[in-house]
Design an enzyme around this catalytic site. Structure first.
Site, PDB file in Angstrom:
ATOM      1  CG  HIS A  99      -0.750   4.275   4.537  1.00  0.00           C
ATOM      2  ND1 HIS A  99      -1.384   3.991   5.725  1.00  0.00           N
ATOM      3  CD2 HIS A  99      -0.362   3.058   4.023  1.00  0.00           C
ATOM      4  CE1 HIS A  99      -1.394   2.669   5.917  1.00  0.00           C
ATOM      5  NE2 HIS A  99      -0.788   2.094   4.901  1.00  0.00           N
ATOM      6  CB  CYS A 122      -0.960  -0.006   1.189  1.00  0.00           C
ATOM      7  SG  CYS A 122      -0.174  -0.374   2.772  1.00  0.00           S
TER       8      CYS A 122
END
Length: 332
Positions: free
Chosen positions: A237, A130
């Protein structure tokens, strides 16, 4: 357009459920749809596009029926065992685990970055980590224009990246409960520790970013280093990326280059306190970039702040985008 038979493996997990959501949104041309998971989840009912499906137990016979594409998000050991079985039956596996990412026989793909690598798959395609996905979306257009010399990653990663157990650690930790997933409390804390520590002192997550960046930018000698940190944020994130180029650049031109690249949204107005936030990125598939400024400590350097939804673009949406590319090629 040719309709396909599609399976989701690991359909009841956090990423698996997001697979279903993204597939519904993007309306892939699906004829027959299958949902599979471990024996623990078998028999559950999942609703997809207004229709109920019973979750099948994933077995060695699951791919005896004709399935064109399978989206896997069931962990590395499951993928190690079942992806080759599916591939041997002619099914194209798009795998979200780390199992196949660095296999030289397996393409590692972010469609905005290296969709051409899909062409040489042998029925298994790896979905990157990710944190790497959002980073390379930002780096690709800059590498093409200015040639990257060195990259320094510092990440601020949400607890959803550690699955439901990570999410619960933050939720329960805010109530004063002890952690079950993380080695220390994540509530009101930052943990410079994602995945296991390796002999070189880096974590596995950090080395994933190093190696995956090199693979997708087709430069195994690229200088990359990383520090990955888990922060008390539920989703999306954030990353500080320092990039040094071989070639000089004008900052306005660099920003324009990013603005015109696929999958990127620029939020870069410091005067109005406009820069990407985790809450902005959540629920979206784009990569948001801001705080774009020259690194004055080197000749050709820039700093970027890069934010994306780690469950969507960082996992499910990227895999579905790969599936879309495959379908496009089938219909070409």
């Amino acid at each position: 357009m040719k309709k396909i038979n599609l399976a989701v493996v690991g359909a009841t997990g956090m990423v698996g459920r997001t697979f279903l959501k993204v597939l519904e949104e993007r309306q892939l041309p699906i004829e027959n749809f299958y949902v599979m998971a471990s024996s623990r989840s078998a028999g559950k009912t999942i609703t997809f596009s207004g229709k109920d499906y019973i979750v099948e137990e994933l077995t060695e016979n699951s791919f005896d029926k004709p399935i064109d594409i399978a989206l896997f998000s069931a962990g590395g050991s499951t993928s190690e065992k079942f992806a080759p079985i599916a591939a041997a039956h002619g099914c194209i596996v798009i795998d979200n685990s780390s199992q196949w990412r660095m296999d030289p026989q397996v393409p590692l793909v972010v469609p905005e970055v290296n969709s051409e690598d899909i062409a040489w798959h042998k029925n298994i395609i790896a979905n990157p980590n990710c944190s790497t996905i959002q980073a390379v979306v930002a780096l690709k257009p800059l590498n093409e224009k200015y040639k990257i010399k060195r990259v320094v990653y510092s990440t601020y990663q949400a607890v959803s990246g550690a699955g439901l157990a990570g999410w619960m650690d933050l939720e329960n930790g805010l109530k004063g409960e002890e952690p079950k997933k993380f080695p220390h409390p994540i509530a009101n804390n930052c943990l410079p520790h994602i995945d296991v520590f390796l002999d070189n002192g880096y974590t596995k997550e950090e080395m994933k970013m190093v190696n995956e960046t090199r693979k997708m930018l087709h430069n195994e000698n690229l200088k990359v280093t990383a520090t990955t940190v888990r922060v008390p944020v539920f989703n999306s994130h954030s990353e500080s990326i320092n990039v040094e180029f071989e070639n000089p650049f004008e900052l306005d031109e660099l920003i324009e280059t990013l603005k015109n690249a696929p999958g990127i949204v620029i939020m870069n107005n410091s005067k109005d306190n406009e820069y990407p936030l985790a809450v902005d990125a959540t629920g979206h598939d784009e990569v948001f970039i801001g705080r774009i400024r020259r690194d004055e400590s080197v000749e050709n350097g820039v700093n970027l702040w890069v934010v994306a939804d780690n469950i969507r673009k960082g996992a499910a949406s990227n895999a579905v985008q790969i599936a879309e590319e495959i379908i496009r090629n089938m219909n070409a």
